[in-house]
Motif scaffolding. Structure first.
Motif, PDB file in Angstrom:
ATOM      1  N   VAL A   1      22.906  41.103  51.374  1.00 43.32           N
ATOM      2  CA  VAL A   1      22.196  40.422  52.451  1.00 43.32           C
ATOM      3  C   VAL A   1      21.216  39.405  51.863  1.00 43.32           C
ATOM      4  N   GLY A   2      21.187  38.217  52.452  1.00 47.86           N
ATOM      5  CA  GLY A   2      20.352  37.125  51.964  1.00 47.86           C
ATOM      6  C   GLY A   2      21.130  36.084  51.195  1.00 47.86           C
ATOM      7  N   ASP A   3      22.374  36.420  50.813  1.00 50.77           N
ATOM      8  CA  ASP A   3      23.254  35.520  50.073  1.00 50.77           C
ATOM      9  C   ASP A   3      24.482  35.257  50.945  1.00 50.77           C
ATOM     10  N   PRO A   4      24.369  34.370  51.941  1.00 47.38           N
ATOM     11  CA  PRO A   4      25.440  34.219  52.930  1.00 47.38           C
ATOM     12  C   PRO A   4      26.718  33.619  52.357  1.00 47.38           C
ATOM     13  N   ASP A   5      27.837  34.138  52.835  1.00 43.03           N
ATOM     14  CA  ASP A   5      29.152  33.596  52.498  1.00 43.03           C
ATOM     15  C   ASP A   5      30.095  33.961  53.639  1.00 43.03           C
ATOM     16  N   PRO A   6      30.351  33.039  54.564  1.00 50.75           N
ATOM     17  CA  PRO A   6      31.160  33.359  55.738  1.00 50.75           C
ATOM     18  C   PRO A   6      32.602  33.729  55.425  1.00 50.75           C
ATOM     19  N   GLU A   7      33.047  33.456  54.199  1.00 48.78           N
ATOM     20  CA  GLU A   7      34.425  33.773  53.831  1.00 48.78           C
ATOM     21  C   GLU A   7      34.582  35.223  53.376  1.00 48.78           C
ATOM     22  N   ARG A   8      33.482  35.929  53.206  1.00 47.98           N
ATOM     23  CA  ARG A   8      33.548  37.298  52.685  1.00 47.98           C
ATOM     24  C   ARG A   8      33.306  38.319  53.798  1.00 47.98           C
ATOM     25  N   PRO A   9      33.798  39.553  53.591  1.00 51.75           N
ATOM     26  CA  PRO A   9      33.528  40.600  54.579  1.00 51.75           C
ATOM     27  C   PRO A   9      32.025  40.756  54.813  1.00 51.75           C
ATOM     28  N   ASN A  10      31.628  40.956  56.045  1.00 56.42           N
ATOM     29  CA  ASN A  10      30.226  41.077  56.473  1.00 56.42           C
ATOM     30  C   ASN A  10      29.434  39.792  56.268  1.00 56.42           C
ATOM     31  N   GLY A  11      30.097  38.733  55.818  1.00 60.05           N
ATOM     32  CA  GLY A  11      29.461  37.422  55.727  1.00 60.05           C
ATOM     33  C   GLY A  11      28.467  37.249  54.601  1.00 60.05           C
ATOM     34  N   VAL A  12      28.511  38.119  53.578  1.00 61.61           N
ATOM     35  CA  VAL A  12      27.564  38.019  52.468  1.00 61.61           C
ATOM     36  C   VAL A  12      28.275  38.218  51.129  1.00 61.61           C
ATOM     37  N   ARG A  13      27.638  37.739  50.087  1.00 65.08           N
ATOM     38  CA  ARG A  13      28.156  37.838  48.726  1.00 65.08           C
ATOM     39  C   ARG A  13      27.286  38.778  47.921  1.00 65.08           C
ATOM     40  N   GLY A  14      26.235  38.295  47.272  1.00 63.21           N
ATOM     41  CA  GLY A  14      25.267  39.162  46.613  1.00 63.21           C
ATOM     42  C   GLY A  14      25.487  39.380  45.133  1.00 63.21           C
ATOM     43  N   TRP A  15      24.464  39.987  44.508  1.00 67.13           N
ATOM     44  CA  TRP A  15      24.481  40.170  43.047  1.00 67.13           C
ATOM     45  C   TRP A  15      25.639  41.050  42.593  1.00 67.13           C
ATOM     46  N   ALA A  16      25.991  42.094  43.347  1.00 65.12           N
ATOM     47  CA  ALA A  16      27.052  43.005  42.901  1.00 65.12           C
ATOM     48  C   ALA A  16      28.396  42.291  42.866  1.00 65.12           C
ATOM     49  N   ASP A  17      28.693  41.491  43.910  1.00 67.03           N
ATOM     50  CA  ASP A  17      29.919  40.695  43.893  1.00 67.03           C
ATOM     51  C   ASP A  17      29.924  39.751  42.703  1.00 67.03           C
ATOM     52  N   ARG A  18      28.777  39.151  42.438  1.00 69.36           N
ATOM     53  CA  ARG A  18      28.691  38.176  41.351  1.00 69.36           C
ATOM     54  C   ARG A  18      28.880  38.838  39.980  1.00 69.36           C
ATOM     55  N   VAL A  19      28.341  40.042  39.832  1.00 70.97           N
ATOM     56  CA  VAL A  19      28.571  40.785  38.590  1.00 70.97           C
ATOM     57  C   VAL A  19      30.053  41.113  38.454  1.00 70.97           C
ATOM     58  N   ALA A  20      30.664  41.592  39.537  1.00 67.58           N
ATOM     59  CA  ALA A  20      32.087  41.940  39.510  1.00 67.58           C
ATOM     60  C   ALA A  20      32.937  40.720  39.170  1.00 67.58           C
ATOM     61  N   GLU A  21      32.577  39.556  39.672  1.00 71.01           N
ATOM     62  CA  GLU A  21      33.322  38.334  39.364  1.00 71.01           C
ATOM     63  C   GLU A  21      33.304  38.037  37.869  1.00 71.01           C
ATOM     64  N   GLN A  22      32.158  38.260  37.241  1.00 71.13           N
ATOM     65  CA  GLN A  22      32.078  38.035  35.797  1.00 71.13           C
ATOM     66  C   GLN A  22      32.927  39.047  35.034  1.00 71.13           C
ATOM     67  N   PHE A  23      32.947  40.287  35.512  1.00 72.21           N
ATOM     68  CA  PHE A  23      33.844  41.279  34.906  1.00 72.21           C
ATOM     69  C   PHE A  23      35.282  40.791  34.975  1.00 72.21           C
ATOM     70  N   MET A  24      35.671  40.276  36.138  1.00 72.71           N
ATOM     71  CA  MET A  24      37.056  39.858  36.340  1.00 72.71           C
ATOM     72  C   MET A  24      37.415  38.631  35.516  1.00 72.71           C
ATOM     73  N   LEU A  25      36.444  37.744  35.312  1.00 74.09           N
ATOM     74  CA  LEU A  25      36.692  36.589  34.455  1.00 74.09           C
ATOM     75  C   LEU A  25      36.938  37.018  33.013  1.00 74.09           C
ATOM     76  N   ALA A  26      36.284  38.104  32.596  1.00 79.44           N
ATOM     77  CA  ALA A  26      36.409  38.582  31.219  1.00 79.44           C
ATOM     78  C   ALA A  26      37.549  39.574  31.028  1.00 79.44           C
ATOM     79  N   ASP A  27      38.008  40.201  32.112  1.00 81.40           N
ATOM     80  CA  ASP A  27      38.984  41.294  32.027  1.00 81.40           C
ATOM     81  C   ASP A  27      39.987  41.124  33.155  1.00 81.40           C
ATOM     82  N   SER A  28      41.222  40.842  32.826  1.00 85.20           N
ATOM     83  CA  SER A  28      42.246  40.547  33.834  1.00 85.20           C
ATOM     84  C   SER A  28      42.621  41.748  34.686  1.00 85.20           C
ATOM     85  N   GLU A  29      42.162  42.943  34.299  1.00 80.99           N
ATOM     86  CA  GLU A  29      42.493  44.130  35.077  1.00 80.99           C
ATOM     87  C   GLU A  29      41.252  44.821  35.659  1.00 80.99           C
TER      88      GLU A  29
END
Length: 271
Positions: A24-52
């Motif tokens: 909450v506080g990090d809006p993204d209308p394309e995502r479920p519940n309309g928010v992104r946030g630090w946890a999504d952003r951390v997970a994205e970095q994991f995925m960039l570094a690890d294909s699985e």
């Protein structure tokens, strides 16, 4: 904690908690519940570094710590992650007559359950609201919460992102208009602090640029800001308390199953 990021097993990260972890506080209308946030952003970095690498986020805004444990803890364990972020209690602290000892007993039971399942865990201290007049009355409760949290986290091998000691977050420009949740810039910054905690050189996240010098506001501007904040955030919050409802009523977890963001990963430099 670094073993999770450096061993032969891909990261299976599950986030549980309340609005802070939901994003909450990090809006993204394309995502479920309309928010992104630090946890999504951390997970994205994991995925960039690890294909699985895989990620689930079970957090829902407005949840009290007992609700997080009842609704999310076992669901997280059932996903068989090797990394879980677990933070709650902020909504409890905002309420009068909070029993901090009972709160921390619940938190410890959660830590025990996750560690018994051989899951690496990290959590957060509550923020120091010394310079946030609207929430200053909760500061003593948060200080006790943090001290007890450090004790039980140390006992159970849980890592801590120490929000209380991050003095750079005092700047209101890292916060959403409700003055309670981080905004997009704040969530990016927090994601970087989480990745710093995990201490793996192959996964990093550049922080946002230094904030420009803040221009002082006139007395009339300050009064208008206070009136708008009271009307748009305080009154609805009080109304929900009186009705016994929550901002998260009717919402489902953003990512209830382990997933990947194929084609959606974004680096912090693109913000």
């Amino acid at each position: 904690m670094s073993s999770i990021l450096s061993n032969d097993h891909s990261i299976r990260y599950v986030a549980i908690g309340d609005s802070f972890t939901e994003g909450v506080g990090d809006p993204d209308p394309e995502r479920p519940n309309g928010v992104r946030g630090w946890a999504d952003r951390v997970a994205e970095q994991f995925m960039l570094a690890d294909s699985e690498a895989l990620y689930a986020n079970l957090a829902i805004r407005g949840r009290l710590l007992g609700q997080i444990i009842d609704e999310q803890l076992q669901a997280a364990i059932d996903l068989k992650p090797n990394l879980v972020s677990f933070y709650g209690g902020g909504n409890d602290i905002l309420r009068p007559n909070t029993d901090i000892d009972q709160l921390m007993s619940q938190m410890e039971e959660g830590f025990k359950a996750l560690r018994a399942a051989d899951i690496e865990v990290f959590t957060f201290t509550g923020m120091d609201v010394r310079d946030f007049n609207a929430f200053k009355a909760t500061r003593p409760k948060t200080a006790i919460y943090n001290e007890l949290l450090r004790e039980i986290a140390d006992e159970h091998g849980v890592k801590i992102v120490d929000f209380w000691r991050m003095r750079d977050f005092v700047d209101q420009r890292y916060f959403a208009p409700d003055r309670l949740h981080l905004n997009t810039r704040g969530h990016i910054k927090m994601a970087g602090r989480v990745l710093d905690l995990l201490s793996d050189e192959s996964i990093s996240m550049a922080g946002p640029q230094t904030l420009p010098i803040a221009l002082p506001k006139t007395r009339m501007q300050r009064l208008r800001d206070e009136a708008r904040w009271t009307r748009e955030f305080v009154v609805p919050w009080v109304g929900r308390r009186l009705r016994g409802t929550s901002s998260g009523d009717g919402l489902s977890p953003k990512y209830p199953e382990l997933t990947r963001f194929e084609g959606q990963q974004e680096k912090a430099s693109e913000q």
